[in-house]
Motif scaffolding. Structure first.
Motif, short mmCIF file in Angstrom:
data_model
loop_
_atom_site.label_atom_id
_atom_site.label_comp_id
_atom_site.label_asym_id
_atom_site.label_seq_id
_atom_site.Cartn_x
_atom_site.Cartn_y
_atom_site.Cartn_z
N GLN A 161 0.69 -1.22 -0.02
CA GLN A 161 0.03 0.02 -0.02
C GLN A 161 1.01 1.23 -0.09
O GLN A 161 2.02 1.17 0.08
CB GLN A 161 -0.82 0.14 1.12
CG GLN A 161 -1.88 -1.17 1.25
CD GLN A 161 -2.47 -1.43 2.47
OE1 GLN A 161 -3.32 -2.34 2.69
NE2 GLN A 161 -2.63 -0.35 3.41
N CYS A 171 9.32 -9.51 7.51
CA CYS A 171 10.01 -8.77 8.36
C CYS A 171 11.50 -8.84 7.73
O CYS A 171 11.80 -9.76 7.24
CB CYS A 171 9.96 -9.60 9.60
SG CYS A 171 11.39 -8.85 10.76
N ALA A 192 11.98 -4.49 10.80
CA ALA A 192 10.51 -3.85 10.80
C ALA A 192 9.59 -5.00 10.27
O ALA A 192 10.04 -5.68 9.15
CB ALA A 192 10.54 -2.71 9.75
N ILE A 193 8.69 -5.16 10.92
CA ILE A 193 7.46 -6.08 10.28
C ILE A 193 6.42 -5.12 9.74
O ILE A 193 5.90 -4.25 10.12
CB ILE A 193 6.90 -6.60 11.58
CG1 ILE A 193 7.74 -7.92 12.21
CG2 ILE A 193 5.74 -7.48 11.31
CD1 ILE A 193 7.39 -8.46 13.44
N GLY A 194 6.05 -5.59 8.42
CA GLY A 194 4.87 -4.91 7.86
C GLY A 194 3.52 -5.80 8.26
O GLY A 194 3.18 -6.74 8.39
N ARG A 233 1.07 -7.23 5.82
CA ARG A 233 1.23 -8.66 5.48
C ARG A 233 1.11 -9.59 6.89
O ARG A 233 0.42 -10.59 6.74
CB ARG A 233 2.64 -8.64 5.20
CG ARG A 233 2.74 -7.72 4.02
CD ARG A 233 4.17 -7.97 3.11
NE ARG A 233 4.48 -6.78 2.15
CZ ARG A 233 5.47 -6.64 1.47
NH1 ARG A 233 6.55 -7.41 1.54
NH2 ARG A 233 5.31 -5.48 0.59
P1 ATP Z 1 9.39 -4.96 -0.58
O1 ATP Z 1 10.62 -5.67 -1.21
O2 ATP Z 1 8.35 -5.61 -0.29
O3 ATP Z 1 9.15 -3.62 -1.31
P2 ATP Z 1 10.92 -3.54 1.27
O4 ATP Z 1 12.56 -3.95 1.41
O5 ATP Z 1 11.11 -2.33 0.67
O6 ATP Z 1 10.09 -4.51 0.85
P3 ATP Z 1 11.32 -2.71 4.16
O7 ATP Z 1 11.60 -1.31 3.91
O8 ATP Z 1 12.40 -3.56 4.57
O9 ATP Z 1 10.78 -3.30 2.91
O10 ATP Z 1 10.25 -2.76 5.06
C1 ATP Z 1 9.97 -3.76 6.05
C2 ATP Z 1 8.61 -4.37 5.92
O11 ATP Z 1 7.72 -3.47 5.72
C3 ATP Z 1 8.47 -5.29 4.61
O12 ATP Z 1 9.34 -6.67 4.80
C4 ATP Z 1 7.16 -5.18 4.34
O13 ATP Z 1 6.63 -6.31 5.00
C5 ATP Z 1 6.85 -3.98 4.86
N1 ATP Z 1 6.20 -3.02 3.83
C6 ATP Z 1 7.34 -2.34 2.96
N2 ATP Z 1 6.80 -1.75 2.11
C7 ATP Z 1 5.44 -2.12 2.07
C8 ATP Z 1 4.29 -1.35 1.53
N3 ATP Z 1 4.09 -0.45 0.39
N4 ATP Z 1 2.91 -1.89 1.73
C9 ATP Z 1 2.86 -2.68 2.89
N5 ATP Z 1 4.17 -3.44 3.58
C10 ATP Z 1 5.19 -2.83 3.20
#
Ligand code: ATP
Ligand code: MG
Length: 427
Positions: free
Chosen positions: A122, A282, A305-307, A310
């Motif tokens: 999102q 995470c 960080a945990i999303g 998800r």
């Molecule tokens: P992705 O490869 O899925 O874009 P990321 O490497 O950008 O992930 P991080 O910045 O490490 O993600 O953020 C940690 C967690 O936050 C992710 O593992 C995911 O669960 C969640 N997350 C990141 N971006 C989003 C998003 N746009 N919507 C929902 N959850 C997110």
């Protein structure tokens, strides 16, 4: 008039699903609190420069995902795309390092990234994150990872997979970066455009590409694990041994590189097969360079960080939500009865009960139906006769038992009601 809708990539969390969010937040507070992590709440918007410096210009987040705007004072501000930069800014600004010993912080809240919305992705989303600042010991990495695993276990999510890697220190990464660029350059024409762009800016990120052809090329790429110095390799071995000792399962994946520039040594991701393309729940790792990058003293740190979206998608597959129910549902009809019903509800609420008032003034039968739907343990009934002699009829819905009680006695009977409610629910 046309109705206004929520923006693309944002979502309302309705009362029917809020229970999951509250459950996750309460569990996080408990599990992180037990590990001596303390909650921190930082602003939703910050100076753009904080993220540009703290996350890195060459990352996707800073390069193309930020919500940046100019405010009325002509300052460039950004809605936070992640929580670490703000937590570290606060750590530096309030000199939390002066307390001596490591600081353990956690946060929870909305983050903003301009992305293509899909399931589990999102534009406004939520994260729970934890940061352990001030220890470079391998045990700190293990402690941080163990807390994340404990939180997910506590929520009942067991069929998850942890991928683990080490990206070494600055020197290791410079060595590896050169090796990787040497390896990839002959394939330049076959790389996807994003990866071509990254080859000069952020080549490690190419390993993370989701494009099939690029992935295929990366299969044969040199491994960062072969570029680690003996010290970095020993450190990584220590982390693995300690995880094994704690019974925490992991798979080493030498292509796992986090997208953010400040990571060093340990990197990890926790994934699920039940989330489709957005598999990572995470992500985290060590970021020894960030605190000094943001103007603080050299401070090693590790975090994750945990999303939450998800995570909650997984919880929804696992268990239905037990709906909110009320203890008493107050049914009334007739002017005097309706007035007294307000007071009766107040007395019961002050006694610690959850009370819903029927405001419909409709026939008793209809009000009783709504009491059932509210999951009430008992109906409190006021009609003309009850209003006249200041009583209520109390009807326990599971047993059908009904009794008359003087309104003045309601407060004194709280204990007895509590026991009866417990009995009703267990029936
Ligand atoms: P992705 O490869 O899925 O874009 P990321 O490497 O950008 O992930 P991080 O910045 O490490 O993600 O953020 C940690 C967690 O936050 C992710 O593992 C995911 O669960 C969640 N997350 C990141 N971006 C989003 C998003 N746009 N919507 C929902 N959850 C997110
Ligand atoms: Mg992303």
């Amino acid at each position: 008039m046309t109705a206004i809708q929520a923006l693309r990539g944002t979502k309302d969390i309705l009362p029917t699903e809020i229970g999951y969010w509250q459950h996750v937040e309460a569990t996080a507070r408990q599990v992180l609190g037990r590990a001596a992590f303390r909650e921190i709440r930082t602003p939703i918007f910050e100076q753009t420069e904080l993220f540009a410096r703290g996350i890195g210009e060459a990352t996707d987040v800073v390069g193309k995902e930020m919500y940046t705007f100019t405010d009325r004072g002509d300052r460039s501000l950004t809605l936070r795309p992640e929580g670490t930069a703000g937590a570290v800014r606060a750590f530096v600004e309030h000199k939390l390092f002066a307390a001596g010993g490591p600081q353990r912080l956690w946060y929870c809240g909305p983050m903003f990234r301009y992305e293509r919305p899909q399931a589990g992705r999102q534009r406004q989303f939520h994260q729970i994150g934890a940061e352990l600042l001030g220890s470079g010991d391998a045990r700190a990495d293990v402690e941080a990872i163990a807390v994340a695993v404990e939180l997910l276990n506590h929520l009942g999510l067991k069929s998850l997979r942890m991928l683990l890697n080490s990206v070494g220190d600055r020197v290791d990464r410079a060595t590896y970066r050169a090796q990787l660029v040497d390896y990839l350059t002959p394939y330049f024409a076959d790389l996807d455009p994003d990866s071509q762009d990254r080859l000069s800016r952020n080549p490690l990120r190419i390993l993370d590409s989701k494009v099939a052809k690029t992935q295929e090329i990366c299969q044969e790429a040199p491994s960062i694990l072969d570029a680690l110095s003996p010290e970095s390799a020993a450190r990584f071995a220590k982390v693995q041994q300690a995880l094994t000792d704690l019974g925490i399962a992991y798979q080493v994946d030498s292509r796992l590189v986090r997208g953010l520039d400040y990571y060093s040594h340990t990197a990890f991701e926790i994934q699920s097969d039940d989330l489709g393309a957005q598999a990572t729940v995470c992500g985290g790792g060590r970021y020894d360079g960030l605190v000094s990058e943001l103007g603080g003293p050299e401070t090693p740190a590790v975090g994750w960080a945990i999303g939450m979206e998800r995570l909650i998608l997984l919880l929804q597959q696992l268990q239905p939500l037990t709906g909110d129910r009320v203890d008493f549902y107050v049914v009334s009809r007739g002017e005097q009865a309706e007035q007294q019903a307000l007071k009766v509800a107040q007395v019961l609420r002050q006694g610690g009960f959850a009370v819903e008032m029927d405001l419909s003034a409709s026939a008793f039968g209809k009000q009783f139906k709504r009491a059932d739907r509210a999951g009430a343990a008992a109906c409190v009934i006021l009609g003309d006769a009850e209003a006249e002699n200041s009583t209520v009829q109390l009807k326990w819905l599971a047993s059908g038992h009904q009794e008359a009680i003087a309104q003045v006695d309601l407060a004194a009977k709280a204990e007895q009601f509590r026991q009866q409610i417990t009995q009703q629910i267990s029936q």
